[in-house]
Enzyme design. Sequence first.
Site, mmCIF file in Angstrom:
data_model
loop_
_atom_site.group_PDB
_atom_site.id
_atom_site.type_symbol
_atom_site.label_atom_id
_atom_site.label_comp_id
_atom_site.label_asym_id
_atom_site.label_seq_id
_atom_site.Cartn_x
_atom_site.Cartn_y
_atom_site.Cartn_z
ATOM 1 N N HIS A 196 -66.941 74.683 36.985
ATOM 2 C CA HIS A 196 -65.793 75.557 37.112
ATOM 3 C C HIS A 196 -64.774 75.313 35.984
ATOM 4 O O HIS A 196 -64.225 76.246 35.404
ATOM 5 C CB HIS A 196 -65.168 75.285 38.475
ATOM 6 C CG HIS A 196 -63.910 75.985 38.663
ATOM 7 N ND1 HIS A 196 -63.861 77.296 39.034
ATOM 8 C CD2 HIS A 196 -62.652 75.587 38.458
ATOM 9 C CE1 HIS A 196 -62.616 77.662 39.063
ATOM 10 N NE2 HIS A 196 -61.844 76.653 38.727
ATOM 11 N N CYS A 494 -78.979 84.826 28.423
ATOM 12 C CA CYS A 494 -77.808 85.243 29.204
ATOM 13 C C CYS A 494 -77.167 84.079 29.951
ATOM 14 O O CYS A 494 -76.266 84.279 30.751
ATOM 15 C CB CYS A 494 -78.164 86.361 30.174
ATOM 16 S SG CYS A 494 -79.367 85.872 31.411
HETATM 17 C C1 PEP Z 1 -78.940 81.235 34.305
HETATM 18 O O1 PEP Z 1 -79.547 80.597 35.171
HETATM 19 O O2 PEP Z 1 -78.782 80.846 33.135
HETATM 20 C C2 PEP Z 1 -78.366 82.548 34.632
HETATM 21 C C3 PEP Z 1 -77.854 83.313 33.697
HETATM 22 O O3 PEP Z 1 -78.318 82.888 35.954
HETATM 23 P P1 PEP Z 1 -77.226 82.267 36.975
HETATM 24 O O4 PEP Z 1 -76.293 81.446 36.195
HETATM 25 O O5 PEP Z 1 -76.607 83.432 37.641
HETATM 26 O O6 PEP Z 1 -78.130 81.470 37.882
#
Ligand code: PEP
Length: 562
Positions: A196, A494
């Site tokens: 966070h 991502c």
């Molecule tokens: C990840 O795991 O990098 C991702 C983008 O998904 P989340 O953070 O929502 O699990």
Amino acid sequence: MVTETAHTVQVLQGTPVVSGVAYGPALLARGDVPTEAIEAFGRGSYADADAALSAYERAAAAVADGFAAKASSVSGAAAEVLAASAGLARDKGLRSIVRKQLASGSSILSSLHTAVEHFAGLFTQMGGLMAERVTDLHDIERRITAHLIGVAEPGVPVPAVPSVLLARDLAPSDTALLDPALVLALVTELGGPTSHTAIIARQLGIPCVVGTVGLADVTEGALVLVDGTTGTIQIAPDPEKAAAAAEADAVERATLATWSGPAVTADGVSVKLLANVADVPTAQSAATAPVEGVGLFRTELSFLNRADEPSIEEQAAIYADVLAAFGEGRHVVARTLDAGSDKPIAFATHQGEENPALGVRGLRLSFDNPGLLDRQLDALAAAAASSGVETWVMAPMVATVAEASSFAEKVRSRGLRPGVMIEVPSAALQASRMLEVVDFLSIGTNDLTQYTMAADRMATDLAHLTDAWQPAVLQLVAMTAAAGVTARKPVGVCGEAAADPLLACVLVGLGITSLSMAPAAVRPVGAQLGRVTMADCRRAAEAALAAVDPEAARAAVREALG
Ligand code: PEP
Ligand code: MG
């Protein structure tokens, strides 16, 4: 690690999570109620258990009211965080355990402690986002304690002059109200790259270092130089040099803020920069950033407070509003529900799993409940049709090619473009075969790091492992990107790794075609890419892969990029 430089300046090392340099006096977040005050209070003087319970109720209400008052003075994510803390302070379950403990003869402070520890244990077991709430619970315990014994609530003091905030850990309620004009940087002893604290620092645009060893020894007011790119904290550095470094960085950050996209390397190679969004408000705000669309729409985050599955029509209306924010040639990658583990969704998550991170989460929820996925895909198809926005759809937590294939069939049959997330090492190892059945891949480095390093992404004391710069993680990213280059299909990132300007160069050098991130990170990443050529990026990628650990990888890449 603590080292001494030639000028006997003490240097602490942590995990860098948001780049930038800051210099100023250390402001220590007062995490604890003074022990002497607790000892002097003892059991308190109450006529009986009922009187003690009333005192608890008054103290809990005062804490909740304090959070609620702060919540009403801010908006967006900060208001949500504070409202959630207010709810937790008023929680009936907490009160019920305090009441039982008091009735059995425990003192008020130990009753409160038992109740808090009970829920902290439950939240820790649930893992993920719920585990992060343990920090909140402990924060609430300290605040209620302070009210009971009649001292000021602990927390982050408001600095009189711009300062560097140092803390063992920061509760979301502490960080929600930070003013970037007064807080120059955040440095914590605990917390990981996806914690966070890191997310808030990125939103505020201030440097941040987590997992810093030796922080407890720094004294209030000591002058510190924080480097969020290298993860170093210098205590009492040469004042002139430190001020000059911070000033140069401030000028640099001001320049970055004017970057307006689109992203191209210095030799003219385009890199798509996209936004990560959670719901309609965050999508509408992200649409004003210099991005070419959305690379990750975390659909489950619109339903965190829902007890029942929303109807197809209700889902379609939400999705259409998100898509509509990105008309005019931009595209949106929607991820199907990633419920379970760190994102518990009442109507989807399996209860009582021993190990939710390795359990039925993400796409796996459709194994025994295919209707859940089908209805969501119907809603996404309806939203794509009504908004006219190009919509790609990807599945989270895919482990096998067969899963990718059956998902792709469902998505294509609705006229949408299918892809899968690469979050599990088995999927990265099979990237070429995945690309035979889907149109694109998107690497979720948060989970890929967690599963590669066998380190809980929310663990506050494993920052050195939950680091996407780990060479083993980069090897899997390299394999996945290479598969995309061969198949001539897009492979994006991502996870949080895409938001690190230095790592972004490495990713592009490995063959990654798009980077999706929190909108606040787009400008620094775009500006950095504009300063390097593809050849620089490839050299940086080689240097990172050859390094033995994240620290060496960062140093090698900085050198490779000059
Ligand atoms: C990840 O795991 O990098 C991702 C983008 O998904 P989340 O953070 O929502 O699990
Ligand atoms: Mg993930």
